[in-house]
Scaffold this active site. Structure first.
Site, PDB file in Angstrom:
ATOM      1  N   VAL A 129       0.839  -1.205   0.000  1.00 39.11           N
ATOM      2  CA  VAL A 129       0.000   0.000   0.000  1.00 39.11           C
ATOM      3  C   VAL A 129       0.867   1.246   0.000  1.00 39.11           C
ATOM      4  O   VAL A 129       0.597   2.210  -0.735  1.00 39.11           O
ATOM      5  CB  VAL A 129      -0.950   0.000   1.216  1.00 39.11           C
ATOM      6  CG1 VAL A 129      -1.599   1.371   1.399  1.00 39.11           C
ATOM      7  CG2 VAL A 129      -2.030  -1.068   1.041  1.00 39.11           C
ATOM      8  N   GLU A 130       1.929   1.244   0.792  1.00 37.61           N
ATOM      9  CA  GLU A 130       2.753   2.441   0.944  1.00 37.61           C
ATOM     10  C   GLU A 130       3.563   2.781  -0.303  1.00 37.61           C
ATOM     11  O   GLU A 130       3.611   3.940  -0.715  1.00 37.61           O
ATOM     12  CB  GLU A 130       3.708   2.277   2.140  1.00 37.61           C
ATOM     13  CG  GLU A 130       3.029   2.280   3.498  1.00 37.61           C
ATOM     14  CD  GLU A 130       2.535   3.664   3.912  1.00 37.61           C
ATOM     15  OE1 GLU A 130       2.811   4.641   3.203  1.00 37.61           O
ATOM     16  OE2 GLU A 130       1.866   3.746   4.956  1.00 37.61           O
TER      17      GLU A 130
END
Length: 336
Positions: A129-130
């Site tokens: 996600v990051e």
């Protein structure tokens, strides 16, 4: 055009360039209170026992980036429905990239998961996600981002001044070039997008007792994400989230705290039932997620969901991390 006119024209271009550069510098720095910047520089020099001129030489090279303020005022977690937010991350290509990342780093992932008790899916989900597994760590100079927010974003000025100070401390400690490190528009860096204070507090080297390079060393990135969750009391083998069904006569609930404080049986009595079977005395929270058509999804969330929100306070973020990690794990099993 004669040689005389050519020379004159080139001189004119040089003058225009110099004036434009000076104007750009003036506009950039006119948007901040230079007195506040000077006070900050003096405080950092005193607190970190650095020569004043050394701190000045770094901070005064920072550039104000107005688009950062625009982005801070429109974070995805506050402007999107859960369905739109989820669809950013739950794409086949990101899941495939996660499988590749897991396969390439399997030995380190397994070792760190065993050492920390943090699930592989959580580590994979956060890095996915990051930063799309390290492919997208940000294009802003961290110095510019923190400078802009410290002196041009009054609502959180104190926080970002502290982070800018920590960034300078971090660069000195780890021998990093403060004028070269890139990250997000909020000043987060590396595989796990750590803010400077988190970098100093939770970054962990995979194979050394000191130092950690979250921008270049994937093993350090993995170790640091796991360490962050461990320090924030990850429950080994504990639940993260389970989808719930809402009965027709369910009681409308106010927004629930993300920290579990009520039992499953409490929510069951209100008309919300688990889609899986677990102990009804388990502490949980009930999170409501908005869909594009106005309907809602309901999720029972548990201690480890709360721990993920210590990384990013948005419930949308935590649920995306959970679902991405789970999807990669399931897709990887199919391919094996």
């Amino acid at each position: 055009m004669t040689l005389f006119h050519t020379v004159k024209f080139n001189q004119f271009r040089v003058i225009v360039f110099i004036l434009f550069t000076c104007f750009s510098y003036f506009v950039s720095h006119a948007q901040v209170d230079q007195t506040a910047v000077n006070d900050f520089i003096r405080n950092v020099a005193y607190q970190q026992k650095k020569p004043l001129k050394d701190v000045e030489s770094i901070v005064n090279q920072a550039a104000f980036q107005s688009d950062i303020i625009d982005k801070m005022n429109r974070p995805a977690e506050k402007t999107m429905t859960w369905e739109r937010y989820r669809n950013i991350f739950m794409k086949p290509e990101r899941i495939d990239a996660g499988i590749d990342f897991w396969t390439k780093n399997e030995m380190v992932l397994n070792e760190i998961s065993v050492q920390t008790g943090v699930s592989l899916e959580a580590i994979i989900g956060i890095i996915g996600v990051e930063t799309y597994f390290g492919e997208r760590m940000g294009n802003y100079l961290v110095l510019d981002a923190l400078y802009t927010l410290a002196f041009g974003y009054p609502r959180r000025s104190s926080f970002f001044k502290a982070e800018l100070s920590k960034f300078l401390e971090l660069c000195a400690k780890e021998g990093l070039d403060p004028l070269a490190i890139k990250g997000s528009y909020a000043g987060a860096m590396g595989y796990g997008q750590f803010m400077p204070s988190s970098y100093l507090a939770y970054a962990k080297s995979y194979d050394s007792d000191t130092g950690a390079d979250l921008m270049n060393e994937v093993n350090d990135g993995i170790a640091s994400v796991a360490n962050y969750l461990k320090v924030h009391r990850w429950d080994q083998g504990g639940l993260i989230a389970i989808q719930a069904n809402q009965s027709e006569n369910a009681e409308a609930l106010s927004k629930q705290s993300v920290k579990p404080s009520k039992t499953i049986s409490y929510y069951t009595q209100k008309g919300y039932k688990l889609m899986e079977s677990i102990d009804p005395n388990t502490l949980a929270s009930l999170q409501t997620m908005e869909m594009e058509d106005g309907s809602k999804e309901y999720w029972f969330t548990f201690k480890n969901f709360y721990v993920i929100t210590r990384y990013n306070h948005s419930p949308l973020y935590a649920l995306a991390v959970f679902q991405l990690g789970k999807a990669i794990k399931e897709a990887r099993k199919v391919k094996q």
